[in-house]
Design a protein around this motif. Structure first.
Motif: not given
Length: 275
Positions: A21-25, A59-68, A101-110, A122-126
């Motif tokens: 997963p991931h989430n938006q506060a 919001g979704v345009f504010d960079g990758p999010t962390d996830f679980a 847990y998946g930190p936002a900083a570790e999400v590869p951005v292509e 944002n390849n969070f679960a590629a």
């Protein structure tokens, strides 16, 4: 395949069961992150409950999010004192992997494509990035006026080393311009393996289901940035994303080397911009 509007304001990050997963506060509440907790077997027999604190994003345009990531055959509870929106994406699976847990900083951005075909992924679960059994999930962000998911491509047949069989869901959010809601368009055309044929307008909260077919382009209207969450899974023994370009349109890739990537990319948290 159909286009399906969502009822309440749609989720924006992925929160997945059983494969990630991931989430938006809620806006203005990033300092009080939502909490995620799995109850049940956890990582192994008798391991008990686990908890993760998710920071989220505005919001979704504010960079990758962390996830679980939640494993199969477990249960979960999500709590957020400030409120928020959550996307739960999943797929049928066989293996039971540990909760993580998946930190936002570790999400590869292509940054993919160039010119008017520029987009951000944002390849969070590629496949090859985050270990899941069947699920593949990424986010694609397209600046207004650009085309993404282009050239049209497909993954509805199994050809070892060339194409993997994957069903797919596109979930959309389109940036407004002031008080004007955003819109875009999605095309899916028939392939040898299927008869899906659609050209549809998409707005925030719409989902396009793609069991087969050549899909693309995803067209962002000028002035309205486009976001979509791609969720894929298939029956193959190997979890991989192998695509075949449409033979009439694959040539466009050869033009990208002579063009620059759209300077509006990457999308990121504008709150971190220097004054």
């Amino acid at each position: 395949m159909n286009r399906r509007p969502s009822a309440p304001p749609p989720p924006t990050g992925p929160h997945t069961h059983p494969d990630a997963p991931h989430n938006q506060a809620a806006p203005g509440h990033n300092s009080a992150p939502p909490a995620f907790e799995e109850r049940g077997p956890g990582q192994g027999p008798g391991s008990g409950a686990q908890g993760f604190r998710l920071r989220g994003r505005r919001g979704v345009f504010d960079g990758p999010t962390d996830f679980a990531y939640l494993p199969r055959d477990g249960s979960a509870e999500i709590r957020s004192g400030a409120g928020g929106r959550f996307a739960l994406v999943g797929a049928r699976c066989d293996r039971r992997l540990p909760a993580r847990y998946g930190p936002a900083a570790e999400v590869p951005v292509e940054l993919r494509g160039s010119g008017q075909c520029s987009r951000q992924v944002n390849n969070f679960a590629a496949a090859g990035v985050f270990d899941c059994d069947r699920l593949i999930a990424v986010e694609v962000l397209t600046p207004g006026g650009n085309w993404s998911s282009y050239p049209p491509h497909k993954h509805d047949e199994h050809h070892p080393g060339e194409e993997s069989r994957l069903e797919e869901i596109y979930y959309f959010e389109i940036a407004p311009h002031g008080n004007t809601p955003g819109l875009g368009y999605q095309r899916v055309s028939p392939s040898p393996a299927g008869k899906t044929d659609i050209l549809t307008e998409v707005r925030t909260g719409d989902a396009v289901l793609i069991p087969d077919g050549w899909h693309g382009p995803s067209i962002a209207a000028p002035g309205h940035d486009m976001y979509y969450l791609n969720v894929m899974a298939g029956p193959g023994a190997t979890r991989e994303w192998l695509i075949r370009d449409h033979p009439d349109h694959g040539w466009i890739r050869s033009t990208w080397t002579d063009q620059d990537i759209d300077p509006r990319l990457p999308f990121h948290d504008r709150a971190e911009d220097p004054a």
